[in-house]
Design an enzyme around this catalytic site. Structure first.
Site, PDB file in Angstrom:
ATOM      1  N   LYS A 234       2.044   4.699  -0.985  1.00  0.00           N
ATOM      2  CA  LYS A 234       1.456   5.917  -1.553  1.00  0.00           C
ATOM      3  C   LYS A 234       1.925   7.088  -0.695  1.00  0.00           C
ATOM      4  CE  LYS A 234      -2.838   5.104   1.057  1.00  0.00           C
ATOM      5  NZ  LYS A 234      -4.300   4.917   0.964  1.00  0.00           N
TER       6      LYS A 234
ATOM      7  N   ASN B  81       1.137   7.431   3.072  1.00  0.00           N
ATOM      8  CA  ASN B  81       1.720   6.494   4.031  1.00  0.00           C
ATOM      9  C   ASN B  81       3.208   6.734   4.265  1.00  0.00           C
ATOM     10  OD1 ASN B  81      -0.702   5.246   4.434  1.00  0.00           O
ATOM     11  ND2 ASN B  81      -0.295   3.514   3.081  1.00  0.00           N
TER      12      ASN B  81
ATOM     13  N   ASP C 171       0.834  -1.207   0.000  1.00  0.00           N
ATOM     14  CA  ASP C 171       0.000   0.000   0.000  1.00  0.00           C
ATOM     15  C   ASP C 171       0.868   1.256   0.000  1.00  0.00           C
ATOM     16  OD1 ASP C 171      -2.413   1.360  -0.105  1.00  0.00           O
ATOM     17  OD2 ASP C 171      -2.627   1.470   2.068  1.00  0.00           O
TER      18      ASP C 171
END
Length: 751
Positions: free
Chosen positions: A536, A539, A534
């Site tokens: 991106k 984050n 995840d």
């Protein structure tokens, strides 16, 4: 009357689609693989993409995402400490046992001409246009026939969708808010977005004239694609395992080889390789899977005898043998001809894949040798070797400081999510500040308790495993009768998305600083056999000095097999293999990093359709349709790096192919990076947050309700007993097991 018919039709649709839940036994070869897949504890979730209706400046092409915080529901929580990103609209039912079952959806018998029409229609529409013909035939077999009368309603605007339709005959009307917008005619497909994840239908579809359709539901689609992928890869794996060439490789390395080969069929008498042809005309080699081939070589004219033969037989090859590698190694013309003497199936390996996977086979044996166990960021590494960490290095690194929970004082809230809060905390003994993630036990169990509890335990495992300057460190974990606690390294500089939003487009040197730091963090994760899944800007935290801190490990997973098949992540950044159900491994993280490089310099993710067409975004990803805008200047090395990371072909993707992370770290774009100084945080970051005090949280937005814990419910005795194994597994860094009395005074009024 029309309403009654519509209701009856909808009931009929559900009855027909329920039949897709029936199971048909598949071959024993797949049962163990899929049994293991069923045991995966992945959160079955993909964060739904927002509407892409924001304006884009023509010159700067900066993506405007005012809705982004609504999508994530927790800007500061995402940045500060692993809060959940689950939304009910994103659930794709991957936790359904039927999805990971070893059994295939039942086929719906259809005439050959009908199957041909279905396959022809599918092949022209995303996401099906990237699938092989065999996969399309399997999908066609899984589709359910449906007859619909005039005036019946097939799809209602605003309803959650889970079915895709192909109109075989008749005509349909598309209405938005009651106004006709379009017509659907025979051969057209609609509703395909529902195969990716749950989203509300954007239009109502009514039947104009009696119609014949084929319906595909999400579960049947995903099971069909997964089963096809697993079947093919395991067949190739077992074949390659029988080849003596690969005796020195472990199972994971052979699975990597299985990723790069393409099955090719030859008829009897077919000339597979012709002597004398230039290698560049067809740069590949082959492994013989089924059938037999003969190797022939031309006899020089001066050496021919009276028989008049112009060729001599060199040998006969059978299953498990390989040929064609000499030309790839020497770059010389083909030295002999290879002819099929029976129907033959070969596994083709192209030049790029050969260089990535097969040329360095001897390097695999070197990996089993002992390595220096000192943490790499403490030793000189020389420019270009990337300050590489090893799994052994990380496991022997110094533990984080772990405060006693009696010394922890809560200062103020930082963010909130569905079942958790993030608080600013201080250790009274040392005056050090931390971010404390507080997970409410009873809220955790409100829905999907099995998946949620597995997720938080996986998250804790990941945080406990990592030790790296560019990854948020876990200092302690506690629990009491109502809450679970994670005491995490604090980073008050906001997140990378916030910086991009304020700063605008980044120069390549500025982007290079953040990308190189993230590349080192990913290398560390991957060497410990974790995949992040995840990546991106939201984050990626920035600490008080401006250095990167990768956070939010809710989707991080330790790979027990060569890949994982759960759907998760954020659509703009997901790799094509995630979308088409082929499963993901470390390669998906390098893909996401490539998307982020593009976004930092251009202003929007590499494949996002800025008109808001999500299926177009998915189609761009699946096809690898990478377009560098003319108005943005990319250096040649930056273009090459981004293109290498965004290779749809996993075998040639930078970071995953041979060389692993070092193929990224040694790239020309990083030529001027001093990896030793970077990993020791001796390089001055291009941006440093302005903080008024050590407790300044102005770079994060406090969401409504984050400051108030309210009247949280206690666990019921039944829940306490049922989930006792979770609380024991969570434990405490102070050595106590299970729940203890409440320790921390949590805020109950706005700060």
């Amino acid at each position: 009357m029309a309403q009654a018919e519509a209701a009856a039709l909808r009931r009929r649709v559900e009855e027909l689609l329920k039949s897709n839940q029936e199971l048909v036994k598949s071959n024993d070869l797949l049962s163990e693989q899929l049994r293991l897949a069923k045991q995966e504890s992945d959160p079955p979730n993909m964060t739904p993409p927002p509407s892409r209706a924001g304006k884009v400046n023509e010159l700067r092409a900066i993506r405007k995402r005012p809705h982004e915080r609504a999508r994530n529901q927790h800007l500061s929580a995402s940045a500060l400490a692993e809060l959940e990103v689950w939304t009910s609209a994103a659930d794709i039912s991957a936790e359904d046992p039927a999805l990971v079952s070893s059994e295939a959806p039942p086929a719906k018998p259809k005439p050959k001409e009908q199957v041909k029409r279905i396959v022809a229609a599918l092949s022209k529409k995303a996401p099906f246009d990237t699938f092989e013909e065999a996969q399309l035939n399997s999908i066609a077999d899984a589709m359910t026939p449906l007859q619909a009368k005039a005036q019946a309603v097939l799809v209602t605007e605003g309803d959650q969708g889970q079915h895709c339709y192909l109109l075989d005959s008749g005509e349909l009307c598309v209405k938005v808010k009651g106004v006709e917008k379009d017509r659907i005619r025979a051969g057209q497909i609609f509703g395909e977005l529902a195969l990716m994840y749950n989203v509300p239908r954007t239009a109502t579809i009514e039947v104009v004239s009696d119609a014949s359709l084929f319906v595909l539901d999400r579960l049947a689609f995903r099971r069909t694609i997964r089963l096809d992928t697993v079947t093919r890869r395991r067949e190739i794996f077992f074949f390659l395992r029988t080849c003596k060439t690969f005796d020195a490789l472990d199972d994971r390395a052979i699975y990597r080889v299985a990723d790069v080969v393409v099955e090719q069929t030859f008829d009897e008498g077919a000339m597979i390789i012709k002597e004398g042809t230039e290698c560049n005309d067809d740069p590949c080699m082959y492994f013989l899977k089924e059938g037999s081939v003969v190797v022939k070589q031309a006899i020089p004219e001066e050496n021919r005898d009276s028989s008049g033969k112009t060729e001599r037989l060199v040998g006969i090859l059978k299953s498990g043998d390989y040929f064609g590698e000499r030309a790839l190694i020497t770059q010389e013309p083909r030295s002999c001809s290879i002819e099929a003497v029976s129907p033959t199936i070969c596994l083709r390996v192209d030049r790029d894949a050969f260089k990535c996977m097969l040329d360095p086979l001897h390097e695999e044996m070197k990996k089993a040798m002992p390595v220096d166990s000192s943490p790499t960021w403490l030793k000189k590494s020389g420019k270009g070797d990337g300050a590489s960490l090893s799994a052994k290095d990380a496991s022997q690194s110094v533990r984080q400081y772990s405060p006693a929970k009696t010394n922890i004082a809560i200062l103020k809230p930082l963010g909130s999510g569905g079942f958790a809060r993030v608080l600013l905390a201080k250790d009274s003994a040392t005056r050090r500040l931390f971010a404390m993630k507080v997970i409410h036990k009873s809220k955790l169990l409100e829905r999907k308790a099995d998946t949620r509890t597995a997720q938080i335990l996986s998250e804790k495992l990941a945080l406990s495993t990592f030790s790296h300057p560019f990854i948020t460190g876990l200092h302690a974990h506690y629990q009491d009768s109502k809450y679970l606690y994670l005491l995490i390294e604090l980073a008050l500089g906001g997140d990378l998305f916030g910086l991009m939003d304020r700063h605008g487009l980044m120069s390549e040197p500025m982007a290079r600083f953040y990308v190189s730091s993230l590349a080192l963090a990913l290398e560390h994760l991957h060497l410990l056999e974790f995949v992040y899944r995840d990546l991106k800007p939201e984050n990626v935290l920035l600490d008080s000095r401006g250095f990167v801190k990768l956070c939010d490990f809710g989707f991080a997973k330790k790979l027990t097999l060569d890949r994982t098949y759960s759907q998760c992540g954020t659509p703009d950044y997901v790799a094509p293999e995630m979308l088409n159900g082929q499963g993901v491994n470390h390669g998906c993280d390098w893909w996401a990093l490539g998307v982020m490089i593009f976004e930092m310099i251009v202003g929007n993710p590499a494949f996002t359709d800025m008109s808001g067409d999500t299926m177009k975004t998915f189609s761009n990803i699946l096809k690898g349709d990478l377009q560098f805008p003319r108005e943005t200047t990319f250096s040649a090395s930056c273009k090459a790096l981004v293109a290498g990371m965004l290779s749809v072909n996993l075998a040639s993707r930078l970071g995953y192919a041979y060389g692993g992370a070092n193929s990224v770290l040694s790239h020309a774009w990083f030529e001027d990076v001093d990896w030793d100084r970077l990993v020791n945080c001796y390089i001055e970051p291009p941006w440093r947050p302005k903080l008024m005090s050590a407790t300044d949280t102005s770079h994060f937005e406090l969401e409504e309700g984050a400051s108030n814990f309210g009247e949280d419910d206690e666990l019921t005795p039944q829940d306490e007993k049922t989930w006792e194994h979770v609380w024991k597994a969570w434990g405490s860094s102070e050595g106590t097991e299970g729940a203890t009395e409440a320790t921390f005074a949590l805020p109950t009024t706005a700060a």
